[in-house]
Design a protein around this motif. Sequence first.
Motif, short mmCIF file in Angstrom:
data_model
loop_
_atom_site.label_atom_id
_atom_site.label_comp_id
_atom_site.label_asym_id
_atom_site.label_seq_id
_atom_site.Cartn_x
_atom_site.Cartn_y
_atom_site.Cartn_z
N ALA A 1 0.84 -1.21 0.00
CA ALA A 1 0.00 0.00 0.00
C ALA A 1 0.87 1.25 0.00
CB ALA A 1 -0.92 0.00 1.22
N ALA A 2 1.97 1.23 0.76
CA ALA A 2 2.88 2.37 0.78
C ALA A 2 3.54 2.57 -0.58
CB ALA A 2 3.94 2.17 1.86
N GLU A 3 3.91 1.49 -1.23
CA GLU A 3 4.52 1.58 -2.55
C GLU A 3 3.55 2.16 -3.57
OE1 GLU A 3 7.79 -2.04 -2.36
OE2 GLU A 3 5.74 -2.49 -3.00
N SER A 4 2.28 1.83 -3.44
CA SER A 4 1.27 2.39 -4.34
C SER A 4 1.17 3.90 -4.17
CB SER A 4 -0.09 1.73 -4.06
OG SER A 4 -1.10 2.31 -4.86
N VAL A 5 1.23 4.36 -2.93
CA VAL A 5 1.20 5.80 -2.66
C VAL A 5 2.43 6.48 -3.27
CG1 VAL A 5 1.29 7.57 -0.88
CG2 VAL A 5 -0.18 5.58 -0.57
N GLN A 6 3.59 5.86 -3.12
CA GLN A 6 4.81 6.46 -3.66
C GLN A 6 4.76 6.57 -5.17
OE1 GLN A 6 8.65 5.76 -1.94
NE2 GLN A 6 9.55 5.21 -3.92
N ARG A 7 4.25 5.54 -5.84
CA ARG A 7 4.15 5.61 -7.31
C ARG A 7 3.27 6.78 -7.73
NH1 ARG A 7 4.00 -0.07 -6.75
NH2 ARG A 7 1.72 -0.09 -6.81
N ARG A 8 2.16 6.95 -7.04
CA ARG A 8 1.25 8.04 -7.38
C ARG A 8 1.90 9.39 -7.11
NH1 ARG A 8 -2.44 6.94 -3.99
NH2 ARG A 8 -2.25 8.71 -2.55
N LEU A 9 2.60 9.50 -6.00
CA LEU A 9 3.23 10.77 -5.65
C LEU A 9 4.37 11.10 -6.62
CD1 LEU A 9 3.31 13.08 -3.56
CD2 LEU A 9 5.04 11.78 -2.33
N LEU A 10 5.15 10.10 -7.00
CA LEU A 10 6.24 10.34 -7.93
C LEU A 10 5.73 10.82 -9.29
CD1 LEU A 10 8.77 7.45 -7.23
CD2 LEU A 10 9.18 9.90 -7.01
N ALA A 11 4.62 10.24 -9.74
CA ALA A 11 4.06 10.68 -11.02
C ALA A 11 3.65 12.14 -10.95
CB ALA A 11 2.86 9.81 -11.37
N SER A 12 3.05 12.54 -9.84
CA SER A 12 2.64 13.93 -9.67
C SER A 12 3.85 14.84 -9.56
CB SER A 12 1.76 14.06 -8.42
OG SER A 12 1.46 15.40 -8.13
N ALA A 13 4.87 14.39 -8.81
CA ALA A 13 6.06 15.21 -8.60
C ALA A 13 6.85 15.38 -9.89
CB ALA A 13 6.94 14.58 -7.52
N LYS A 14 6.95 14.33 -10.71
CA LYS A 14 7.67 14.45 -11.97
C LYS A 14 7.00 15.47 -12.87
CE LYS A 14 10.50 11.90 -13.59
NZ LYS A 14 11.95 12.05 -13.78
N THR A 15 5.68 15.48 -12.88
CA THR A 15 4.96 16.48 -13.68
C THR A 15 5.26 17.88 -13.17
OG1 THR A 15 3.18 14.92 -14.14
CG2 THR A 15 2.68 17.26 -14.40
#
Length: 547
Positions: A63-77
Amino acid sequence: MRHTDVLVVGAGPTGLFLAAELALWGVRARVVERLEEPDPTIKAGSVNVASAAILDRRGLLPAAESVQRRLLASAKTFVRDNADNADNANNANNGDNRGDEDGRLGGLERAFRRFPVVGHFAGMLFRDDLVDQDDPLLAAHTAVANGVLVPQRDLEALLAEHCARLGVEIRRGIEVRGVRSAGADLTDDADVVVETSEGDMTAGWVVAADGGRSVLRKQLGIAFDGTEPQMVGYQAIADFEDASGLRPGWTWTPRGVHSYGPVPGRILVARFGPQPADRDAPVTLEELQSAVREVTGTQVTLTGLRGRATRWSDNARQARTYRHGRVLLAGDAAHVHAPFSGQGLNLGLGDAVNLGWKLAATIQGWAPEGLLGTYESERRPVAAWVLDWTRAQVALLRGDEHTARLRAVVRDELFTVPGAMNRVVALTSGIMQRYDVCESAEEAAAPVGSLAGNVELTFGGRLADHAHDGRFVLVDRSPDSRFAAAVRPLERRIAYVADPAAAPSSPSLLVRPDGVVVWAATQEGAPSDAGARTRLEAALRRWAGAR
């Protein structure tokens, strides 16, 4: 009056995780929270490696890894959209922030089997290029690398779901007003009566996880020793009319420190000066805009807030005691400090995972003598260190010329010394915390007292996979399973894992529910070696109780 074994006051990460830990041991826990809904205020932006390992041991890493993937996508943008800002903003910080934000985020996307280099010290970003990934200490804690970028709001949602699966009752909109004993005194064995806005509730024990302004700590008269604040900070997710003048990442100037991104709209500013007359007053858009303009030196215009802005200080205090009879303190109720690097969130999770099984053992009657007292003796020094760690950062944020020169020395001379960045990153990540649990000099040279780390098994999987139910874990790497008999009578408290094909240099380990190694033995001894078994039995008596 409805009775429960433990009443946890506060539904932040500390309270939620503690209640879940108790539930894993079959202890009835109820959480009461003053707020009607989860707090949407932006707070800590990530957890450290030690906290991610806590989630891993309870099966929450996916679940934590899922949050990180979502956050990284937003941060890269965000980084791509603001690349011109970083190139065009004036260099008011004189090169103080030399991190490549886009490169750092890319490195995190590839973080598996690499130690995550995340964070800063006094606004100086940790540099991945200065970290030796072959360092054995860092290499032993890479399994959770893809689960550290978990903002506090996401963590609270994750933990609330965890509690729901375990049947923990969470009641919101209830204000706790005080406690008293159902008997003569809170220090006797009588139940605790908790006075709330919905009437009295009774519990065998109460844990105050109700924040830095804890009602219960104040009512009990527990001193909160420390240092007065010198800094006022603000954090929010805001809408800007034009944010092109803001440089992404951390920036220090003589006016203060500010950070823009990596979450779109996220702004943090901090400046030295007097505290507000009413620190409980909501932060207005005008107050935040004034602070942003002053600290950043740009005339940006804020057009709105997404949720509420927070106001904070570097007030650094620690409770003189963590226990008053049947009331215990955890999280911010026990210690507060400047929120740099989200250390308060991580401290609270560490408190919860340390206290949960010890309180459960006490309630269920199998706790060895003095076990509950080790909660404070182990956690208090960790909190004291963090308070000093944050005080040091505040000292390096001053805007005078002497501090500017000191920052340059720390950044260019100290942090670039081989191994220095490794140590700073390891300290911030929490993996260097160590408890005094050794019984002999032989154990002191082993991993006893430290966090278990990755611990991979030869037949597949990791030690953490066997810790989801909150029990101790014994990994037996002897060729003849010689340690099985010692833990067989305690199988309800200890998960036994035979791993006989491990390399001879790999030690057998007894790991507490909080991930701390309390016994280790290599395979070099003969099957008749009684020393290792004697030490194992002593560790079991000290930590896991009577058979």
